[in-house]
Design an enzyme around this catalytic site. Structure first.
Site, PDB file in Angstrom:
ATOM      1  CG  ASP A 137      16.674  13.814  25.586  1.00  0.00           C
ATOM      2  OD1 ASP A 137      16.693  13.337  24.433  1.00  0.00           O
ATOM      3  OD2 ASP A 137      17.142  13.213  26.569  1.00  0.00           O
ATOM      4  CD  GLU A 175      27.839  14.869  20.550  1.00  0.00           C
ATOM      5  OE1 GLU A 175      28.757  14.073  20.281  1.00  0.00           O
ATOM      6  OE2 GLU A 175      26.717  14.829  20.009  1.00  0.00           O
ATOM      7  CB  THR A 229      24.235  13.460  15.348  1.00  0.00           C
ATOM      8  OG1 THR A 229      22.836  13.660  15.147  1.00  0.00           O
ATOM      9  CG2 THR A 229      24.932  14.804  15.519  1.00  0.00           C
ATOM     10  CG  ASP A 260      14.204  16.854  14.342  1.00  0.00           C
ATOM     11  OD1 ASP A 260      14.606  16.829  15.529  1.00  0.00           O
ATOM     12  OD2 ASP A 260      13.286  16.127  13.931  1.00  0.00           O
ATOM     13  CD  GLU A 262      22.987  16.639  11.196  1.00  0.00           C
ATOM     14  OE1 GLU A 262      23.752  16.505  12.167  1.00  0.00           O
ATOM     15  OE2 GLU A 262      23.180  17.460  10.294  1.00  0.00           O
TER      16      GLU A 262
HETATM   17  N1  SAM Z   1      23.513  13.661  20.213  1.00  0.00           N
HETATM   18  C1  SAM Z   1      23.034  12.370  19.726  1.00  0.00           C
HETATM   19  C2  SAM Z   1      22.553  12.498  18.302  1.00  0.00           C
HETATM   20  O1  SAM Z   1      22.345  13.637  17.847  1.00  0.00           O
HETATM   21  O2  SAM Z   1      22.393  11.465  17.636  1.00  0.00           O
HETATM   22  C3  SAM Z   1      21.942  11.791  20.660  1.00  0.00           C
HETATM   23  C4  SAM Z   1      20.678  12.590  20.725  1.00  0.00           C
HETATM   24  S1  SAM Z   1      19.515  11.934  21.914  1.00  0.00           S
HETATM   25  C5  SAM Z   1      17.997  12.630  21.431  1.00  0.00           C
HETATM   26  C6  SAM Z   1      19.894  12.895  23.367  1.00  0.00           C
HETATM   27  C7  SAM Z   1      20.966  12.236  24.220  1.00  0.00           C
HETATM   28  O3  SAM Z   1      21.304  13.127  25.257  1.00  0.00           O
HETATM   29  C8  SAM Z   1      20.509  10.944  24.855  1.00  0.00           C
HETATM   30  O4  SAM Z   1      21.464   9.928  24.652  1.00  0.00           O
HETATM   31  C9  SAM Z   1      20.379  11.313  26.334  1.00  0.00           C
HETATM   32  O5  SAM Z   1      20.617  10.223  27.209  1.00  0.00           O
HETATM   33  C10 SAM Z   1      21.419  12.404  26.474  1.00  0.00           C
HETATM   34  N2  SAM Z   1      21.141  13.344  27.561  1.00  0.00           N
HETATM   35  C11 SAM Z   1      19.992  14.027  27.760  1.00  0.00           C
HETATM   36  N3  SAM Z   1      20.068  14.792  28.869  1.00  0.00           N
HETATM   37  C12 SAM Z   1      21.313  14.586  29.368  1.00  0.00           C
HETATM   38  C13 SAM Z   1      21.978  15.068  30.521  1.00  0.00           C
HETATM   39  N4  SAM Z   1      21.393  15.901  31.382  1.00  0.00           N
HETATM   40  N5  SAM Z   1      23.243  14.655  30.744  1.00  0.00           N
HETATM   41  C14 SAM Z   1      23.846  13.797  29.886  1.00  0.00           C
HETATM   42  N6  SAM Z   1      23.254  13.278  28.792  1.00  0.00           N
HETATM   43  C15 SAM Z   1      22.000  13.664  28.535  1.00  0.00           C
END
Ligand code: SAM
Length: 212
Positions: free
Chosen positions: A117, A43, A192, A153, A195
């Site tokens: 993101d 993941e 998640t 979403d 989610e």
């Molecule tokens: N997957 C989790 C969830 O659905 O609850 C977290 C979603 S959060 C919006 C996005 C996560 O991806 C953040 O913790 C962020 O730090 C990580 N992330 C974003 N770009 C990344 C990258 N290039 N490499 C590693 N992690 C990354």
């Protein structure tokens, strides 16, 4: 909310047995890391790790690797793993831009992208985890019949991801614009952290499964 500045999180990570510290050194050697040749699923952007911890618990026959950029978020996943000590779960703190340095050809059989993101500005499009730039990185180590599962979403990001997948020559195997009301695709769905939060607000969840 992201927790980027928890004092001491880097020290905890540096000492954790659940974290791969030199991620370039394990490329092609994952059988040694886990001590077996079970399939590997990853993941990317796992956040606090609820999804991948639950998968590791449900599927001891699979090895899981959770990848997260920020120490203070990864710390939460490590804390969960310290309670559970799943032998089939490891973490890496890294920017996924280097992901092709971590896994060799055919070393991974599934990639999960959950609530990635959105990077809304056009000039940042290549940072989006389902972008064509990332797809070409995944292409280097995902097994021939491997799949990417992406859910979000964010409709703009999802539409973009579908277009990017098609442009890059991937096949859309399954798609839904309302995961939680799609009996087939929702079967066995693991929520998640994001989610749960966004679906409680009434947002539909979009998901695709793609392959080459
Ligand atoms: N997957 C989790 C969830 O659905 O609850 C977290 C979603 S959060 C919006 C996005 C996560 O991806 C953040 O913790 C962020 O730090 C990580 N992330 C974003 N770009 C990344 C990258 N290039 N490499 C590693 N992690 C990354």
């Amino acid at each position: 909310m992201r927790l980027r500045n928890i004092p001491g999180s880097r020290d905890v990570i540096a000492e954790s047995e659940y974290v791969i510290h030199d991620h370039r050194a394990v490329k092609g050697c994952w059988e040694n890391v886990f001590g077996n040749d079970k399939p590997i699923r990853i993941e990317i952007g796992m956040g606090k790790g609820r999804f991948i911890c639950e998968l590791a618990s449900l599927h001891p026959e699979i090895n899981y690797v959770g990848i997260e950029k920020y120490s203070s978020v990864l710390l939460r996943a490590i804390q969960k793993q310290e309670e559970n000590q799943f032998p089939n779960l490891k973490f890496i703190r890294m920017d996924a831009e280097e992901i092709a340095e971590v896994f060799a050809k055919d070393e991974v059989d599934r990639i999960y992208l959950n609530f990635s993101d959105p990077w809304p500005k056009d000039r940042h499009a290549k940072r989006r985890l389902p972008s064509r730039q990332f797809l070409s990185r995944y292409d280097q180590f995902l097994k021939k019949d491997g799949v990417i599962e992406f859910k979000t979403d964010n409709r703009v990001l999802f539409d973009y991801a579908v277009e990017e997948a098609k442009e890059a020559g991937w096949k859309i195997d399954e798609i839904t614009y309302d995961l939680h009301n799609d009996p087939k695709m929702n079967e066995g769905n693991i929520m998640t952290e994001y989610e749960e939060r966004f679906s409680q607000m009434g947002n539909p969840i979009y998901k695709y499964i793609i392959s080459r």
